[in-house]
Design a protein around this motif. Structure first.
Motif, PDB file in Angstrom:
ATOM      1  N   SER A 122       0.815  -1.217   0.000  1.00  0.00           N
ATOM      2  CA  SER A 122       0.000   0.000   0.000  1.00  0.00           C
ATOM      3  C   SER A 122       0.850   1.269   0.000  1.00  0.00           C
ATOM      4  O   SER A 122       0.316   2.375   0.007  1.00  0.00           O
ATOM      5  CB  SER A 122      -0.945   0.015   1.214  1.00  0.00           C
ATOM      6  N   ASP A 124       3.570   3.933  -1.712  1.00  0.00           N
ATOM      7  CA  ASP A 124       4.137   4.436  -2.967  1.00  0.00           C
ATOM      8  C   ASP A 124       5.609   4.761  -2.735  1.00  0.00           C
ATOM      9  O   ASP A 124       6.012   5.116  -1.619  1.00  0.00           O
ATOM     10  CB  ASP A 124       3.409   5.703  -3.424  1.00  0.00           C
ATOM     11  N   GLU A 126       7.158   7.294  -3.508  1.00  0.00           N
ATOM     12  CA  GLU A 126       7.300   8.692  -3.093  1.00  0.00           C
ATOM     13  C   GLU A 126       6.971   8.907  -1.615  1.00  0.00           C
ATOM     14  O   GLU A 126       7.215   9.996  -1.077  1.00  0.00           O
ATOM     15  CB  GLU A 126       6.402   9.583  -3.942  1.00  0.00           C
ATOM     16  N   ASP A 127       6.409   7.906  -0.963  1.00  0.00           N
ATOM     17  CA  ASP A 127       6.073   8.042   0.456  1.00  0.00           C
ATOM     18  C   ASP A 127       7.303   8.030   1.351  1.00  0.00           C
ATOM     19  O   ASP A 127       7.271   8.533   2.471  1.00  0.00           O
ATOM     20  CB  ASP A 127       5.133   6.913   0.895  1.00  0.00           C
ATOM     21  N   ASN A 148      -0.316   9.125   3.708  1.00  0.00           N
ATOM     22  CA  ASN A 148      -0.992   8.734   2.474  1.00  0.00           C
ATOM     23  C   ASN A 148      -2.257   7.978   2.866  1.00  0.00           C
ATOM     24  O   ASN A 148      -2.186   6.965   3.573  1.00  0.00           O
ATOM     25  CB  ASN A 148      -0.057   7.851   1.630  1.00  0.00           C
ATOM     26  N   ASN A 150      -3.949   6.022   1.358  1.00  0.00           N
ATOM     27  CA  ASN A 150      -3.998   4.660   0.837  1.00  0.00           C
ATOM     28  C   ASN A 150      -3.240   3.652   1.698  1.00  0.00           C
ATOM     29  O   ASN A 150      -3.309   2.444   1.443  1.00  0.00           O
ATOM     30  CB  ASN A 150      -3.424   4.620  -0.583  1.00  0.00           C
TER      31      ASN A 150
END
Length: 207
Positions: A122, A124, A126-127, A148, A150
């Motif tokens: 879950s 990304d 970029e997280d 995030n 998500n």
């Protein structure tokens, strides 16, 4: 563990007191080596650090409430050298190795501030963000995590001292690692149990 970088397990320790002298360390470290050989197919396990956390304002080490992962790739490489020296570190880099943490409650069931994890699928790319830790004698680097919606958070409810979370921090062959943090949960009415835990850091060689 291979899919999500984590497994929860039952593991009874013979250690009764983690907060007295350091006499318990050799016994517990042998237990952890046997555990990781059996559960995640480690061929060699080096236990190099223990952190006891107590969720109390007066405690020296409180639960970490910043969402993070203990090592970036750069930080893991430096830690490998710090532990092994450059020559042996190069032997580990030639094969499959990783940093794996083992977390467990101390003395009592965890009813407040459990350790929560983000499912790697879950996240990304970029997280993740690099965060430098500056010490008097060295500079380390960990990974922070940006919020995030998500993110799929999970934790094991009411973990007991006979249960452990085995989770991946870094793997040189791409096995997923986990962002994690203590979670501030609504406590049952009248709950006064103080969360105590021990987290042990290990260097694992798979082949």
């Amino acid at each position: 563990f291979n899919q999500d970088g984590i497994r929860f397990d039952r593991h009874v320790t013979t250690v009764q007191d983690f907060e007295g002298s350091s006499d318990w360390q050799s016994v517990y470290e042998n237990e952890l080596r046997d555990l990781l050989v059996e559960r995640i197919d480690a061929k060699e396990v080096i236990v190099f650090d223990h952190t006891i956390r107590v969720d109390d304002p007066e405690a020296d080490r409180k639960p970490a409430r910043n969402v993070h992962n203990d090592y970036s790739a750069k930080g893991a490489q430096q830690r490998l050298i710090d532990i092994l020296g450059e020559e042996r570190a190069s032997e580990f880099r030639a094969g499959h190795y990783g940093f794996v943490n083992v977390w467990r409650p101390v003395q009592q069931t965890i009813r407040t501030s459990p350790l929560g994890f983000i499912r790697p699928s879950s996240m990304d790319a970029e997280d993740w963000m690099n965060i430098e830790l500056i010490y008097p004698d060295r500079v380390g680097q960990i990974l922070g995590v940006a919020a995030n919606d998500n993110h799929d958070w999970f934790y094991l409810s009411q973990m007991t001292p006979d249960e452990v979370a085995i989770f991946n921090i870094y793997d040189n062959r791409g096995k997923p690692c986990l962002g994690h943090s203590a979670l501030d949960m609504d406590s049952p009415a009248g709950e006064v149990t103080i969360r105590k835990s021990i987290e042990s850091r290990t260097l694992v060689r798979y082949q």
